[in-house]
Design a protein around this motif. Structure first.
Motif, PDB file in Angstrom:
ATOM      1  N   THR A  62       0.949  -1.594  -0.267  1.00 20.67           N
ATOM      2  CA  THR A  62       0.042   0.312  -0.011  1.00 20.67           C
ATOM      3  C   THR A  62       0.695   1.271  -0.418  1.00 20.67           C
ATOM      4  O   THR A  62       1.440   1.284   0.561  1.00 20.67           O
ATOM      5  CB  THR A  62      -0.980  -0.238   1.116  1.00 20.67           C
ATOM      6  OG1 THR A  62      -1.656  -1.465   1.325  1.00 20.67           O
ATOM      7  CG2 THR A  62      -2.039   1.046   1.341  1.00 20.67           C
ATOM      8  N   ALA A  77      -4.209  -3.389   4.360  1.00 21.40           N
ATOM      9  CA  ALA A  77      -5.935  -3.040   5.967  1.00 21.40           C
ATOM     10  C   ALA A  77      -6.003  -4.597   5.531  1.00 21.40           C
ATOM     11  O   ALA A  77      -5.940  -5.067   5.090  1.00 21.40           O
ATOM     12  CB  ALA A  77      -6.611  -2.152   5.549  1.00 21.40           C
ATOM     13  N   ALA A  79      -8.480  -5.284   6.258  1.00 24.05           N
ATOM     14  CA  ALA A  79     -10.139  -6.310   5.785  1.00 24.05           C
ATOM     15  C   ALA A  79      -9.940  -6.184   3.658  1.00 24.05           C
ATOM     16  O   ALA A  79     -10.661  -7.111   3.788  1.00 24.05           O
ATOM     17  CB  ALA A  79     -11.182  -5.150   6.147  1.00 24.05           C
ATOM     18  N   VAL A  80      -9.030  -5.383   3.839  1.00 25.14           N
ATOM     19  CA  VAL A  80      -8.247  -5.867   1.507  1.00 25.14           C
ATOM     20  C   VAL A  80      -8.899  -8.083   1.771  1.00 25.14           C
ATOM     21  O   VAL A  80      -9.417  -7.841   0.887  1.00 25.14           O
ATOM     22  CB  VAL A  80      -7.358  -5.207   2.047  1.00 25.14           C
ATOM     23  CG1 VAL A  80      -7.069  -5.607   0.012  1.00 25.14           C
ATOM     24  CG2 VAL A  80      -7.278  -4.134   1.993  1.00 25.14           C
ATOM     25  N   HIS A  83     -12.684  -9.454   1.978  1.00 27.53           N
ATOM     26  CA  HIS A  83     -13.615  -8.740   0.974  1.00 27.53           C
ATOM     27  C   HIS A  83     -12.923  -8.402  -0.901  1.00 27.53           C
ATOM     28  O   HIS A  83     -13.917  -8.728  -1.370  1.00 27.53           O
ATOM     29  CB  HIS A  83     -13.412  -6.780   1.058  1.00 27.53           C
ATOM     30  CG  HIS A  83     -14.441  -7.101   2.341  1.00 27.53           C
ATOM     31  ND1 HIS A  83     -13.559  -7.331   3.738  1.00 27.53           N
ATOM     32  CD2 HIS A  83     -14.914  -6.545   3.180  1.00 27.53           C
ATOM     33  CE1 HIS A  83     -14.235  -6.548   4.533  1.00 27.53           C
ATOM     34  NE2 HIS A  83     -15.188  -6.518   3.793  1.00 27.53           N
ATOM     35  N   ASP A 212     -12.684  -6.123   9.068  1.00 26.96           N
ATOM     36  CA  ASP A 212     -13.474  -4.986   8.440  1.00 26.96           C
ATOM     37  C   ASP A 212     -12.921  -3.585   8.856  1.00 26.96           C
ATOM     38  O   ASP A 212     -13.721  -2.740   8.715  1.00 26.96           O
ATOM     39  CB  ASP A 212     -15.060  -5.240   9.013  1.00 26.96           C
ATOM     40  CG  ASP A 212     -16.242  -6.223   8.806  1.00 26.96           C
ATOM     41  OD1 ASP A 212     -15.810  -6.787   7.104  1.00 26.96           O
ATOM     42  OD2 ASP A 212     -16.824  -7.345   9.306  1.00 26.96           O
ATOM     43  N   GLU A 213     -12.329  -4.000   9.279  1.00 24.08           N
ATOM     44  CA  GLU A 213     -11.285  -2.616   9.483  1.00 24.08           C
ATOM     45  C   GLU A 213     -10.463  -2.424   8.600  1.00 24.08           C
ATOM     46  O   GLU A 213      -9.368  -3.238   7.807  1.00 24.08           O
ATOM     47  CB  GLU A 213     -10.211  -2.960  11.223  1.00 24.08           C
ATOM     48  CG  GLU A 213     -11.260  -2.761  12.229  1.00 24.08           C
ATOM     49  CD  GLU A 213     -10.391  -3.102  13.598  1.00 24.08           C
ATOM     50  OE1 GLU A 213      -8.854  -3.075  12.907  1.00 24.08           O
ATOM     51  OE2 GLU A 213     -10.669  -3.048  14.499  1.00 24.08           O
ATOM     52  N   TRP A 214     -10.785  -0.762   7.554  1.00 30.70           N
ATOM     53  CA  TRP A 214      -9.846  -0.631   6.795  1.00 30.70           C
ATOM     54  C   TRP A 214      -9.361   0.660   6.806  1.00 30.70           C
ATOM     55  O   TRP A 214      -7.522   0.597   6.417  1.00 30.70           O
ATOM     56  CB  TRP A 214     -11.077   0.334   5.690  1.00 30.70           C
ATOM     57  CG  TRP A 214     -12.103  -1.314   5.389  1.00 30.70           C
ATOM     58  CD1 TRP A 214     -12.761  -1.390   5.527  1.00 30.70           C
ATOM     59  CD2 TRP A 214     -12.087  -1.808   4.359  1.00 30.70           C
ATOM     60  NE1 TRP A 214     -13.286  -2.199   4.655  1.00 30.70           N
ATOM     61  CE2 TRP A 214     -12.342  -2.593   4.123  1.00 30.70           C
ATOM     62  CE3 TRP A 214     -10.924  -1.534   3.001  1.00 30.70           C
ATOM     63  CZ2 TRP A 214     -12.683  -3.244   3.004  1.00 30.70           C
ATOM     64  CZ3 TRP A 214     -11.288  -2.457   2.019  1.00 30.70           C
ATOM     65  CH2 TRP A 214     -12.054  -3.717   1.837  1.00 30.70           C
ATOM     66  N   TYR A 217      -3.435  -0.982   9.550  1.00 31.09           N
ATOM     67  CA  TYR A 217      -3.014  -2.073   8.395  1.00 31.09           C
ATOM     68  C   TYR A 217      -2.409  -2.421   9.100  1.00 31.09           C
ATOM     69  O   TYR A 217      -1.957  -2.140  10.691  1.00 31.09           O
ATOM     70  CB  TYR A 217      -2.575  -0.655   7.644  1.00 31.09           C
ATOM     71  CG  TYR A 217      -2.848   0.257   7.089  1.00 31.09           C
ATOM     72  CD1 TYR A 217      -3.013  -0.424   5.989  1.00 31.09           C
ATOM     73  CD2 TYR A 217      -3.549   1.195   7.259  1.00 31.09           C
ATOM     74  CE1 TYR A 217      -3.659   1.004   5.087  1.00 31.09           C
ATOM     75  CE2 TYR A 217      -4.471   1.869   6.230  1.00 31.09           C
ATOM     76  CZ  TYR A 217      -4.416   1.844   5.049  1.00 31.09           C
ATOM     77  OH  TYR A 217      -5.424   2.392   3.971  1.00 31.09           O
ATOM     78  N   LEU A 242     -11.374  -0.142  -3.209  1.00 32.22           N
ATOM     79  CA  LEU A 242     -11.351   0.404  -2.278  1.00 32.22           C
ATOM     80  C   LEU A 242     -12.788   1.548  -1.130  1.00 32.22           C
ATOM     81  O   LEU A 242     -13.452   1.902  -0.660  1.00 32.22           O
ATOM     82  CB  LEU A 242     -10.131   1.523  -2.157  1.00 32.22           C
ATOM     83  CG  LEU A 242      -8.645   0.606  -1.906  1.00 32.22           C
ATOM     84  CD1 LEU A 242      -7.320   1.365  -2.102  1.00 32.22           C
ATOM     85  CD2 LEU A 242      -8.922  -0.355  -0.939  1.00 32.22           C
ATOM     86  N   TRP A 245     -16.122   0.021  -0.276  1.00 34.05           N
ATOM     87  CA  TRP A 245     -16.371  -0.449   0.490  1.00 34.05           C
ATOM     88  C   TRP A 245     -15.449   0.557   1.822  1.00 34.05           C
ATOM     89  O   TRP A 245     -16.044   0.342   3.290  1.00 34.05           O
ATOM     90  CB  TRP A 245     -15.215  -2.240   1.119  1.00 34.05           C
ATOM     91  CG  TRP A 245     -15.351  -2.772   0.207  1.00 34.05           C
ATOM     92  CD1 TRP A 245     -15.273  -3.249  -0.993  1.00 34.05           C
ATOM     93  CD2 TRP A 245     -16.292  -3.882   0.266  1.00 34.05           C
ATOM     94  NE1 TRP A 245     -15.487  -4.951  -1.717  1.00 34.05           N
ATOM     95  CE2 TRP A 245     -16.607  -4.839  -0.465  1.00 34.05           C
ATOM     96  CE3 TRP A 245     -17.533  -3.733   1.663  1.00 34.05           C
ATOM     97  CZ2 TRP A 245     -18.036  -6.079  -1.464  1.00 34.05           C
ATOM     98  CZ3 TRP A 245     -18.805  -5.139   0.889  1.00 34.05           C
ATOM     99  CH2 TRP A 245     -18.442  -5.715   0.769  1.00 34.05           C
ATOM    100  N   ASN A 246     -15.211   1.586   1.603  1.00 33.65           N
ATOM    101  CA  ASN A 246     -14.319   2.489   2.606  1.00 33.65           C
ATOM    102  C   ASN A 246     -14.596   3.985   1.956  1.00 33.65           C
ATOM    103  O   ASN A 246     -13.963   4.511   2.416  1.00 33.65           O
ATOM    104  CB  ASN A 246     -12.895   1.851   2.310  1.00 33.65           C
ATOM    105  CG  ASN A 246     -12.366   2.489   4.154  1.00 33.65           C
ATOM    106  OD1 ASN A 246     -13.059   2.787   4.763  1.00 33.65           O
ATOM    107  ND2 ASN A 246     -11.142   3.494   4.307  1.00 33.65           N
TER     108      ASN A 246
END
Length: 276
Positions: A62, A77, A79-80, A83, A212-214, A217, A242, A245-246
């Motif tokens: 990232t 993150a 959550a990536v 998903h 689910d935490e975006w 990291y 991205l 979702w965020n």
């Protein structure tokens, strides 16, 4: 005739033995140095090439742009990974790898496993770390599951069969079951460990909701692309992924990540990220 040639050569070498010794030793040292350099370069270039699916494995990294700077985490993150397969059919599987210093006990035997890792269930399907015991598809499915290397299995269980037995992990002494024994990992791999634990232990017990935490990291994240899928075309889909979702949170926090794919074979020699 050939015998005479050898005699003449030997006499010349003996007549000038000091000079001959220097030349022969110089040639020997030079050839040995060339061989060692060749072996070293070949070893360095062999990192993670032994995985049969290596050409389809990529590490996700990232670039995280904030109002004041751009930072470069080694992973996306939390959550990536979970998903990806909802929107990106190019992705066949993913696994996150998170290193930990873990206290592991069996009776009076106690070790601080500094290089233990937590990994998602697809870990042994993506990477070629063969299991001597256990099922690669299910070994890391259930919470509180552990796969040990041959060396670690002998360390804790000696000649006993470790399968189905338990070890106590963390300072709390939580029981975890041995679900597999893998061959010791080779030296020429980015991931090195003797203890692999199921990531579901973390996501279902110790950090519920982390999938689910975006904005959190940390873990190294690897993806296996389907045959024929292109990394560059997949990367072009990441901004929309991205944003879906965020997007709201990114704008609110003014933190805009850019997801990139690094070919597994290039990570060791070419990546500038932490953890490479």
């Amino acid at each position: 005739m050939l015998k005479n040639y050898f005699k003449i050569a030997f006499r010349n070498l003996w007549r000038h033995r000091v000079f001959s010794f220097i030349n022969i030793m110089g040639l020997t040292v030079g050839m040995t140095a060339c061989l060692l350099i060749f072996l070293y370069v070949r070893f360095e270039m062999s990192y993670d090439t032994f995985h049969p699916k290596a050409d389809r494995i990529y590490r996700m990294v990232t670039d995280l742009k904030t109002p004041s700077e751009t930072v470069y985490p080694s992973g996306p993150a939390w959550a990536v990974g979970p998903h990806l397969q909802f929107d990106l059919p190019e992705v066949e599987a993913f696994t996150r790898v998170n290193y930990d210093n873990l206290l592991v006990r069996k009776g009076d035997i106690k070790y601080n496993e500094n290089g233990a890792i937590w990994a998602d269930s697809a870990f042994f399907n993506i990477f070629n770390f063969p299991l001597l015991k256990g099922n690669a598809r299910t070994a890391l499915t259930q919470p509180f599951s552990i796969v040990l290397s041959e060396t670690a299995a002998k360390k804790y269980f000696g000649k006993e069969d470790p399968m189905g037995q338990t070890l106590l992990i963390t300072g709390e002494g939580r029981p975890a079951m041995i679900t597999g024994v893998m061959k010791d990992m080779p030296e020429n791999t980015l991931i090195k460990t003797e203890v692999v634990l199921s990531m579901s232990t973390v996501t279902q017990y110790w950090a519920k909701g982390i999938n689910d935490e975006w904005g959190n990291y940390g873990p190294l994240t690897f993806v296996l692309l389907k045959p024929g899928a292109g990394a560059q075309s997949l990367q072009k889909k990441f901004p929309a992924f991205l944003n879906k979702w965020n997007g709201t949170e990114m704008k609110k926090m003014q933190m805009f990540p850019t997801l990139l794919l690094e070919p597994l074979k290039d990570v060791y020699l070419k990546s500038t990220r932490d953890g490479s």
